[in-house]
Design a protein around this motif. Structure first.
Motif, PDB file in Angstrom:
ATOM      1  N   THR A  54       0.813  -1.225   0.000  1.00 52.16           N
ATOM      2  CA  THR A  54       0.000   0.000   0.000  1.00 52.16           C
ATOM      3  C   THR A  54       0.848   1.277   0.000  1.00 52.16           C
ATOM      4  O   THR A  54       0.654   2.137  -0.865  1.00 52.16           O
ATOM      5  N   LEU A  58       1.135   3.977  -3.072  1.00 52.04           N
ATOM      6  CA  LEU A  58       0.835   5.393  -2.814  1.00 52.04           C
ATOM      7  C   LEU A  58       1.918   6.293  -3.404  1.00 52.04           C
ATOM      8  O   LEU A  58       1.646   7.404  -3.841  1.00 52.04           O
ATOM      9  N   THR A  59       3.165   5.822  -3.422  1.00 52.80           N
ATOM     10  CA  THR A  59       4.236   6.634  -4.013  1.00 52.80           C
ATOM     11  C   THR A  59       4.309   6.452  -5.525  1.00 52.80           C
ATOM     12  O   THR A  59       5.285   6.866  -6.141  1.00 52.80           O
ATOM     13  N   VAL A 178       0.736   5.673   7.611  1.00 57.64           N
ATOM     14  CA  VAL A 178       0.202   6.321   6.412  1.00 57.64           C
ATOM     15  C   VAL A 178      -0.781   7.438   6.760  1.00 57.64           C
ATOM     16  O   VAL A 178      -0.796   8.479   6.111  1.00 57.64           O
ATOM     17  N   ARG A 188       2.184  10.351  -0.317  1.00 57.38           N
ATOM     18  CA  ARG A 188       1.154  10.884  -1.218  1.00 57.38           C
ATOM     19  C   ARG A 188       1.715  11.957  -2.135  1.00 57.38           C
ATOM     20  O   ARG A 188       1.439  11.968  -3.334  1.00 57.38           O
ATOM     21  N   GLY A 191       3.676  10.404  -4.743  1.00 59.83           N
ATOM     22  CA  GLY A 191       2.818   9.706  -5.695  1.00 59.83           C
ATOM     23  C   GLY A 191       2.125  10.649  -6.658  1.00 59.83           C
ATOM     24  O   GLY A 191       2.034  10.376  -7.845  1.00 59.83           O
ATOM     25  N   THR A 254      -6.826   2.122  -3.761  1.00 56.33           N
ATOM     26  CA  THR A 254      -5.573   2.853  -3.933  1.00 56.33           C
ATOM     27  C   THR A 254      -5.274   2.966  -5.417  1.00 56.33           C
ATOM     28  O   THR A 254      -5.325   1.977  -6.138  1.00 56.33           O
ATOM     29  N   GLY A 258      -0.692   6.311  -8.005  1.00 56.53           N
ATOM     30  CA  GLY A 258      -0.093   6.930  -6.836  1.00 56.53           C
ATOM     31  C   GLY A 258      -0.938   8.034  -6.229  1.00 56.53           C
ATOM     32  O   GLY A 258      -1.881   8.527  -6.831  1.00 56.53           O
ATOM     33  N   GLY A 261      -5.426   6.820  -1.845  1.00 52.71           N
ATOM     34  CA  GLY A 261      -5.636   5.471  -1.343  1.00 52.71           C
ATOM     35  C   GLY A 261      -5.574   5.431   0.169  1.00 52.71           C
ATOM     36  O   GLY A 261      -5.287   6.437   0.815  1.00 52.71           O
ATOM     37  N   SER A 262      -5.884   4.260   0.738  1.00 51.52           N
ATOM     38  CA  SER A 262      -5.886   4.156   2.186  1.00 51.52           C
ATOM     39  C   SER A 262      -5.566   2.728   2.621  1.00 51.52           C
ATOM     40  O   SER A 262      -5.731   1.788   1.848  1.00 51.52           O
TER      41      SER A 262
END
Lengths: 327, 497
Positions: A54, A58-59, A178, A188, A191, A254, A258, A261-262
């Protein structure tokens, strides 16, 4: 939110379709507590990998090597304990260290050499699995682990499967990382806009390195509980798990591009896949055809595509509505 | 006299609220080199893009060889014989010269045997026509910049171009390469092609052009024969605009020396030998043409492309920022030119953007404190008068000027000692622009040292306590804040005042 409804619907359907009573009048199948715990046990390993993925996704990165690393770490753990004569806790600690090192390899290639994560981890995907097979020459399986270790994968503690506690702990830690710490902000920003993050003075390389090293450690944890659940360590452990994990993350909302998302979304995604796979195996019709695996693959794929379509459909529809007629 | 090759009448074009062209007349005859001159943002690029069909004008007429063209697209422009040679040639580096020329000129059906021999011969012929000594077999990657431009010109000739537009073709050429290019341009003129020649170098215009048109603020100031005008008159035409805006008054007494650069340079970004001082409470304006090295200098100071020679002294102490992270720690802040890519992460809320550079100060121990963040964001929103629905709104929901304020707030939150503003009011509406000017003045009054990079001449003149002019990667002159537009433009163009 949509996914939560899907999950509930899924669960109710299998409760209805997958629960039967056998000849002796005992309830068997999906509706039993044992089965529910089984789902939990099975989802822990893919769940851990999905948690590892995850922050990476995200990145706007990806790590295809987590499943192979699970296999490699399982073998290393077996070797440390069986051939090295180390105690279980020491072997676990060493294995986690190796996971961190393997994640570090990904991290160095991605941050220092600026290679694309997809290619780097495609390489380590083969490398880690190959190493595992080389160590065992494809033949050795480590077994006969002590009961105290198997407790981690096969017994219950405080009423729940033991590994579920580990999974919950890791899930909570990643969630905090996160959603409640500046690290998540960094992931984030990177991303959405890696250049923007750099111009804001964020430590982009350090943040990227962190997510890949963390993925290595979490993959090693998954290897430990995998070995404890099956009572054996083989080189093919976790084959294909990376794809289930990526599916779970994306299903959980997600963005593969990027930024958005969670972690709780990922948990829902993991649950949706686990319930689907196990529920199908309980359905009499599916059992008669002996096709649970195939059906599971088919439905997981369909679920992912439907979820993705549903997530972009509103935008596309509004785009068509607002588009002026061509002159 | 025959009808001009190209005739533009009352051409107008707006982008959003910004009027790029406001009724421009322009004509080009066969066998003529017509130079187009103007400051950055005067409307030259827009004009070119309309002629090449990339933009459609809001109003006005385009006549090509006497025929009115109603709907000009890139394809019809090409068919009508209009070709544009850009500063950065747009060729495929991995293909040979022959292949590149064939790609431009041929539209073969997908399945057909290719006559390579004919293609090579044609390439050889076209290159010979402009006197270029380039092998048709060479890969474009291996060619120098001017050689690539010659290939572009060969393509244009091969397409039967009657109108060739050259957009700052000499910007990256050496003296000798320039002369080669000039010879080719004269060759084109002799063969009856009309050339629109854009350049900031006045000496080139006098050496090459027959006529020159000056654009200013989207209007044509005048067209003259080159033989009837001198450099001073041209510069007057470029800058001669009344000050339409009132700028807040400057601070009279600057304080201690904050930033001193000694012979600073970075080979990779083409900056060399920059020496300047900026004092507390001072706005140091940095003027120059696009490509003069101003943004590159800012990137050195902010650690994005670290210096490889010279010294940076901050409050008298030598420093060497190797990354933006270092620069932030030193108290250097940079509000970048491209706010959509670098200044604001558009998808993230305003509050997240504002605290992005001060995670360590606001979020001790890396723990997010939503309350503190919200308060801080609300304070900046009020202080800088950011028009937004609230601190949770994403950056993309704001107008350009308000995005710029968010970017500014991010850096003010770091409580910097030295603030670099790179084109802070570019693409910003008039109201927000004057608000940003007031903020800059206030920050200087509070003791901040400000380096203001701007291509907006009135802005540099109105805001700066001193004005440095960069040209060719170095600081050439420092003028007092009350210098006039003519002096600044002369220096930027490399003319003796």
């Amino acid at each position: 939110m949509l996914l939560l409804y899907v999950l509930v619907a899924e669960w109710l359907f299998f409760y209805w379709a997958g629960t039967t009573t056998n000849r002796r009048g005992v309830v068997v199948g999906f509706g039993t507590l044992d089965r529910q715990f089984d789902i939990l046990r099975h989802s822990c390993e893919i769940g851990l990998l999905a948690l590892a993925l995850t922050p990476i996704i995200l990145t706007a990165g990806i790590d295809l090597s987590v499943g192979s690393l699970l296999g490699l770490c399982a073998i290393l753990f077996g070797k440390f304990w069986h051939d090295g004569g180390l105690s279980i806790p020491v072997a676990i600690a060493l294995t986690l260290g190796c996971g961190a090192l393997a994640g570090g390899l990904n991290a160095v290639l991605i941050t220092a050499l600026r290679l694309p994560p997809l290619i780097v981890t495609l390489g380590t995907f083969s490398l880690f699995r190959g190493l595992a097979e080389a160590i065992t020459r494809g033949a050795i399986t480590y077994t006969d682990f002590p009961a105290s270790f198997l407790f981690l994968g096969q017994e219950r503690w405080l009423g729940l499967p033991t590994q579920a506690w580990l999974f919950a702990g890791v899930a909570a830690a990643v969630w905090v990382l996160v959603h409640r710490m500046t690290f998540g902000r960094g992931f984030r920003a990177i991303g959405f806009s890696p250049e923007g993050a750099r111009y804001a003075g964020l430590p982009v390389a350090r943040r990227l390195a962190l997510v890949y090293v963390l993925a290595g450690v979490i993959s090693a944890m998954a290897a430990i509980i995998y070995t404890a659940r099956l009572g054996q360590a083989k080189a093919d452990a976790g084959t294909g798990y990376e794809l289930f994990a990526i599916t779970a993350v994306v299903l959980g909302g997600t963005s593969i591009f990027g930024g958005a998302g969670s972690v709780h979304g990922t948990l829902l995604g993991v649950a949706a896949i686990a319930v689907l796979r196990n529920g199908l195996a309980c359905m009499p019709a599916v059992m008669r055809m002996n096709s649970a695996e195939e059906m599971a693959g088919l439905l997981t794929g369909a679920l992912l595509l439907v979820a993705l379509t549903a997530s972009v459909l509103p935008q596309i529809l509004s785009h068509y509505r607002s588009r002026p007629h061509p002159a | 006299m025959a009808a001009p090759l190209l005739e533009l009448r009352e051409l107008a074009k707006s982008f959003g609220g910004a009027r790029a062209l406001r009724g421009v007349d322009f004509d080009l005859h066969a066998g003529e080199v017509h130079a187009l001159l103007g400051e950055n943002g005067a409307g030259k690029s827009t004009l070119i893009k309309i002629v090449t069909g990339a933009h459609h004008p809001d109003r006005g007429t385009i006549r090509i060889a006497g025929e009115t063209v109603v709907h000009l697209t890139p394809a019809t422009a090409h068919a009508l014989g209009i070709a544009c040679i850009y500063q950065q040639p747009a060729l495929f580096p991995d293909l040979t010269v022959t292949e590149n020329i064939a790609l431009r000129l041929d539209s073969d059906p997908p399945v057909r045997r290719i006559n390579w021999k004919a293609r090579r011969e044609r390439a050889r012929g076209l290159l010979a026509r402009i006197g270029a000594d380039i092998s048709p077999e060479a890969e474009v990657r291996a060619l120098s910049m001017p050689e690539q431009q010659l290939v572009e010109i060969a393509c244009a000739l091969g397409a039967g171009a009657r109108i060739v537009i050259m957009d700052e073709p000499t910007a990256s050429l050496t003296q000798k390469e320039q002369e080669l290019l000039f010879a080719v341009v004269r060759e084109l003129r002799a063969s009856g092609v009309g050339v629109i020649y854009i350049s900031h170098r006045l000496e080139e215009i006098f050496a090459l052009a027959d006529r020159v048109t000056v654009l200013r603020d989207g209007e044509s100031v005048g067209t003259n024969a080159v033989s009837e005008i001198d450099e001073a008159a041209l510069i007057r035409m470029m800058v001669g605009r009344e000050m339409t805006q009132i700028y807040p008054p400057g601070e009279a007494s600057p304080g201690d020396l904050v930033l001193a650069l000694r012979n600073l340079g970075c080979a990779a970004s083409g900056v060399h030998g920059v020496t300047l001082d900026v004092r507390a409470g001072e706005v140091f304006g940095l003027a120059g043409l696009v490509g003069a090295g101003r943004t590159e200098l800012a990137r050195i100071l902010f650690g994005l492309t670290p210096a490889d020679c010279g010294e940076i002294l901050l409050n008298g102490r030598p420093v060497a920022p190797r990354s933006p992270l270092d620069a932030v720690a030193l108290g250097i802040a940079y509000v970048p030119e491209d706010r959509r890519r670098h200044g604001v992460v558009l998808e993230l809320p305003i509050a997240h953007n504002m605290t992005m550079a001060i995670h360590r100060q606001v979020f001790r121990g890396a723990w997010l404190r939503f309350g503190a963040e919200r308060l801080l964001a609300l304070e900046f929103i009020r202080d800088l008068a950011v028009k937004c629905p609230g601190p949770e709104a994403p950056g993309s929901s704001l107008s350009g000027g308000n995005q710029q304020k968010v970017s500014l707030a991010r850096w003010l939150a770091t409580k910097p000692r030295f603030l670099i503003l790179d084109e802070p009011t570019q693409g910003v509406d008039v109201g927000a622009k004057s608000e940003i000017h007031k903020i800059i003045r206030r920050l200087a009054k509070e003791g901040l040292a400000v380096l203001l990079i701007s291509s907006d001449l009135p802005e540099v003149l109105g805001m700066s306590d001193r004005i440095g002019i960069m040209r060719g990667g170095t600081l050439t002159v420092v003028l007092p804040g009350n210098a006039d537009a003519h002096a600044v433009m002369s220096a930027a163009l490399g003319q003796k005042p």
